[in-house]
Design an enzyme around this catalytic site. Structure first.
Site, mmCIF file in Angstrom:
data_model
loop_
_atom_site.group_PDB
_atom_site.id
_atom_site.type_symbol
_atom_site.label_atom_id
_atom_site.label_comp_id
_atom_site.label_asym_id
_atom_site.label_seq_id
_atom_site.Cartn_x
_atom_site.Cartn_y
_atom_site.Cartn_z
ATOM 1 N N HIS A 1 -10.536 -47.729 0.732
ATOM 2 C CA HIS A 1 -11.585 -46.691 0.734
ATOM 3 C C HIS A 1 -11.670 -45.866 2.010
ATOM 4 O O HIS A 1 -12.434 -44.903 2.068
ATOM 5 C CB HIS A 1 -12.955 -47.334 0.484
ATOM 6 C CG HIS A 1 -13.147 -47.806 -0.925
ATOM 7 N ND1 HIS A 1 -13.938 -47.150 -1.836
ATOM 8 C CD2 HIS A 1 -12.629 -48.870 -1.593
ATOM 9 C CE1 HIS A 1 -13.898 -47.792 -2.993
ATOM 10 N NE2 HIS A 1 -13.117 -48.844 -2.874
ATOM 11 N N ASP B 1 -13.544 -39.576 8.059
ATOM 12 C CA ASP B 1 -14.184 -40.248 6.931
ATOM 13 C C ASP B 1 -13.178 -40.334 5.799
ATOM 14 O O ASP B 1 -12.523 -39.332 5.481
ATOM 15 C CB ASP B 1 -15.403 -39.420 6.473
ATOM 16 C CG ASP B 1 -16.533 -40.285 5.908
ATOM 17 O OD1 ASP B 1 -16.241 -41.397 5.444
ATOM 18 O OD2 ASP B 1 -17.688 -39.830 5.929
HETATM 19 C C1 GDG Z 1 -16.941 -45.768 2.451
HETATM 20 C C2 GDG Z 1 -16.016 -44.815 3.208
HETATM 21 C C3 GDG Z 1 -15.900 -43.361 1.174
HETATM 22 C C4 GDG Z 1 -26.828 -43.732 2.618
HETATM 23 N N1 GDG Z 1 -28.051 -43.984 3.114
HETATM 24 C C5 GDG Z 1 -28.785 -44.474 2.088
HETATM 25 C C6 GDG Z 1 -27.982 -44.516 0.949
HETATM 26 N N2 GDG Z 1 -26.780 -44.055 1.297
HETATM 27 C C7 GDG Z 1 -25.657 -43.933 0.366
HETATM 28 C C8 GDG Z 1 -25.250 -42.496 0.160
HETATM 29 C C9 GDG Z 1 -23.809 -42.670 -0.332
HETATM 30 C C10 GDG Z 1 -23.362 -43.925 0.417
HETATM 31 O O1 GDG Z 1 -24.524 -44.599 0.876
HETATM 32 C C11 GDG Z 1 -22.515 -43.595 1.616
HETATM 33 O O2 GDG Z 1 -21.222 -43.286 1.162
HETATM 34 P P1 GDG Z 1 -20.168 -42.523 2.057
HETATM 35 O O3 GDG Z 1 -18.995 -42.221 1.208
HETATM 36 O O4 GDG Z 1 -20.797 -41.294 2.603
HETATM 37 O O5 GDG Z 1 -19.829 -43.476 3.290
HETATM 38 P P2 GDG Z 1 -19.447 -45.059 3.523
HETATM 39 O O6 GDG Z 1 -20.597 -45.942 3.270
HETATM 40 O O7 GDG Z 1 -18.871 -45.105 4.898
HETATM 41 O O8 GDG Z 1 -18.320 -45.375 2.422
HETATM 42 C C12 GDG Z 1 -16.189 -43.405 2.680
HETATM 43 C C13 GDG Z 1 -16.670 -44.450 0.448
HETATM 44 O O9 GDG Z 1 -16.504 -45.737 1.063
HETATM 45 C C14 GDG Z 1 -16.232 -44.549 -1.013
HETATM 46 O O10 GDG Z 1 -14.873 -44.807 -1.112
HETATM 47 O O11 GDG Z 1 -16.318 -42.100 0.677
HETATM 48 O O12 GDG Z 1 -15.307 -42.515 3.346
HETATM 49 O O13 GDG Z 1 -16.272 -44.864 4.609
HETATM 50 O O14 GDG Z 1 -23.766 -42.937 -1.697
HETATM 51 O O15 GDG Z 1 -26.101 -41.900 -0.767
HETATM 52 N N3 GDG Z 1 -28.421 -44.956 -0.248
HETATM 53 C C15 GDG Z 1 -29.717 -45.376 -0.312
HETATM 54 N N4 GDG Z 1 -30.547 -45.385 0.771
HETATM 55 C C16 GDG Z 1 -30.131 -44.930 1.978
HETATM 56 O O16 GDG Z 1 -30.918 -44.932 2.935
HETATM 57 N N5 GDG Z 1 -30.191 -45.812 -1.489
#
Ligand code: GDG
Length: 493
Positions: free
Chosen positions: A167, A374
């Site tokens: 990921h 990212d």
């Molecule tokens: C890894 C990779 C890749 C955030 N704060 C809250 C919350 N979130 C949710 C967001 C989003 C998720 O968390 C974050 O996803 P990201 O993709 O932006 O980042 P990572 O957690 O680092 O994910 C990344 C991913 O895996 C998938 O393959 O895209 O590059 O690093 O969904 O909405 N959700 C809630 N409360 C929060 O305060 N409920």
């Protein structure tokens, strides 16, 4: 082809973190969704598929039919000791592989004792897989915490159908070479039938590492190593677009968004949402905001940055340090520019419910998604899905994998403050017709390439491999070698 019809095979999903925290209350076992990119996408995938089991680490070890609720899949939680978590999760995963893969070589810490623990924990996961997976079922392992699992499962059960999805970015080979356990990681992954990455750049880096470090042979989209083939596939993970978009239009979310806007008296709202992490560029973004305010006093009282930061990995010093730096710069900017009526930055350091988050997406005129690096970034996709009027501007880092899918965003170099300031200026001034034109194109793509599309891209291929049923299944030339469709992304070299 939709996932529901793609294969009857039961799916065994394996990841470090599971979809729910389970805790015992007076009313019985309660579950609470965990926060993070992997769970955001994989949970709806498994729900839609309607069957299977999810193996993960969890404080309450055990097997939970219906995932301790009404889910159509079971949960299997593995318990790990404090010492194991320290070595495997905080050590190798978060202090070695995470910074290495995000190209932060200066933050990398390699420790052999921790590596031993990583191996041990991977073996524990592999054992659970062998107990849970039955003949013909598909085992889908996720992420850098569990890179050795495919090899361990393959050794015990050569006919397994194994998928792996990485990921985060896969780094250039010059960086990957620094890893003392580089061979084991590569061999671990190459035991899969398919290894997936978000974008071709990471897949190419992986192929190069396998060729240079292991001497694997690259043939088209296949790597040949140790008498067997592995397909390397780049497909960016999707969100459950329809569900997110539908929920964001609910009356209660609209009402909440209206209140957020009302509280800010019609100012333009810029939004940032991320886990506290040095890769996410929060500090650099705040510096850009400071420079914007220095240059444009006419914006005082007219614009607010709402920065949501979800606490993450705060048992690691590098993360605590970032938190302190963020607190300081927010204090400095607000202290410098606030006038008693207006405060340029609203800094919210806590976790929100998905509904609360959606209200912020709906309220924001601009989403500022500017990680330094990212793998993909799902926040950008969620913002797009939560804009029913097709308005709003996305400012996006060119170092987020998702930028390859979204060339209509305002792309920026997050290390270049001037570039960020200019993009903010452009976004604040962008007229509705231009916003709409860009947003509609982004919505179309993110809707088409949603979580069902992504899952099917992998699952249909693993089904094809099984259908080919060679006698010596892994010898070259006996697998289905049909060419992969060109990746439906824009702007990839
Ligand atoms: C890894 C990779 C890749 C955030 N704060 C809250 C919350 N979130 C949710 C967001 C989003 C998720 O968390 C974050 O996803 P990201 O993709 O932006 O980042 P990572 O957690 O680092 O994910 C990344 C991913 O895996 C998938 O393959 O895209 O590059 O690093 O969904 O909405 N959700 C809630 N409360 C929060 O305060 N409920």
């Amino acid at each position: 082809m939709k996932i529901e019809n793609s294969s009857p095979a039961r799916l065994v999903v394996v990841s470090n973190r599971g979809p729910y925290y389970l805790r015992m209350t007076k009313q019985g076992l309660k579950r609470e969704k965990t926060v993070g990119g992997l769970v955001t996408s994989i949970l709806p995938m498994l729900e839609k598929r309607g069957g299977g089991v999810w193996i993960a680490w969890g404080e309450r070890a055990g097997r939970y039919p219906g995932a301790a609720g009404p889910s159509p899949f079971d949960l299997r939680y593995i318990s790990l000791t404090e010492e194991q978590l320290q070595g495997y999760y905080l050590g190798v995963a978060n202090n070695a592989l995470w910074p290495l893969c995000h190209s932060f070589l200066g933050r990398v810490h390699y420790d052999d004792t921790e590596w031993e623990t990583y191996r041990q924990v991977n073996a524990q996961f592999a054992e659970a897989v062998l107990e849970e997976a039955h003949d013909g079922e598909i085992v889908w392992v996720h992420d850098y915490h569990l890179a050795l699992v495919p090899h361990l499962v393959r050794q015990a059960r050569p006919e397994s159908r194994l998928l792996f999805f990485w990921h985060i970015p896969f780094p250039p080979v010059e960086l990957f070479r620094t890893l003392p356990w580089r061979r084991e990681i590569l061999e671990g992954l190459l035991a899969s039938d398919i290894v997936g990455f978000h974008i071709p750049e990471y897949a190419d880096n992986f192929v190069e590492a396998a060729v240079e470090i292991l001497g694997a042979e690259a043939r088209g989209d296949q790597l040949v190593y140790d008498g067997r083939n592995t397909q390397v596939l780049a497909r960016p993970i999707g969100i459950d677009y329809e569900a997110v978009s539908r929920t964001s239009r609910a009356r209660v979310i609209e009402e909440r968004a209206r209140r957020i806007r009302q509280n800010l008296n019609g100012q333009q709202i810029i939004l940032g949402v991320e886990r506290m992490d040095y890769t996410k560029g929060i500090f650099e973004r705040l510096e850009a905001m400071e420079r914007l305010l220095e240059r444009r006093p006419e914006l005082y009282g007219r614009v607010t940055l709402i920065q949501i930061v979800t606490p993450s990995r705060n048992n690691i010093e590098a993360y605590r340090q970032k938190k302190r730096e963020t607190d300081e710069i927010v204090g400095r900017i607000n202290g410098r520019f606030s006038d008693g009526f207006w405060m340029p930055i609203r800094y919210l350091y806590r976790s929100f419910t998905p509904a609360e988050l959606m209200a912020y997406y709906r309220a924001a005129d601009i989403a500022l998604v500017t990680p330094l690096r990212d793998g993909l970034n799902l926040v950008a996709k969620e913002y797009i899905a939560c804009r029913p009027e097709a308005d709003g501007v996305l400012i996006l880092s060119e170092f987020a994998g998702v930028s390859q899918q979204l060339p209509e965003a305002l792309l920026v170099n997050p290390y270049d403050r001037q570039d960020m300031v200019e993009a903010l200026g452009r976004a604040l001034a962008m007229e509705k017709p231009e916003q709409r034109e860009r947003m509609l194109l982004m919505q179309k793509r993110i809707k088409e390439q949603d979580i069902s599309w992504w899952a099917d891209e992998f699952l249909s291929r693993v089904d094809d491999l099984a259908a080919a049923k060679p006698i010596h299944r892994y010898s070259l030339g006996e697998r289905d070698m049909k060419p992969v469709q060109p990746m439906p992304l824009v702007g990839i070299g």
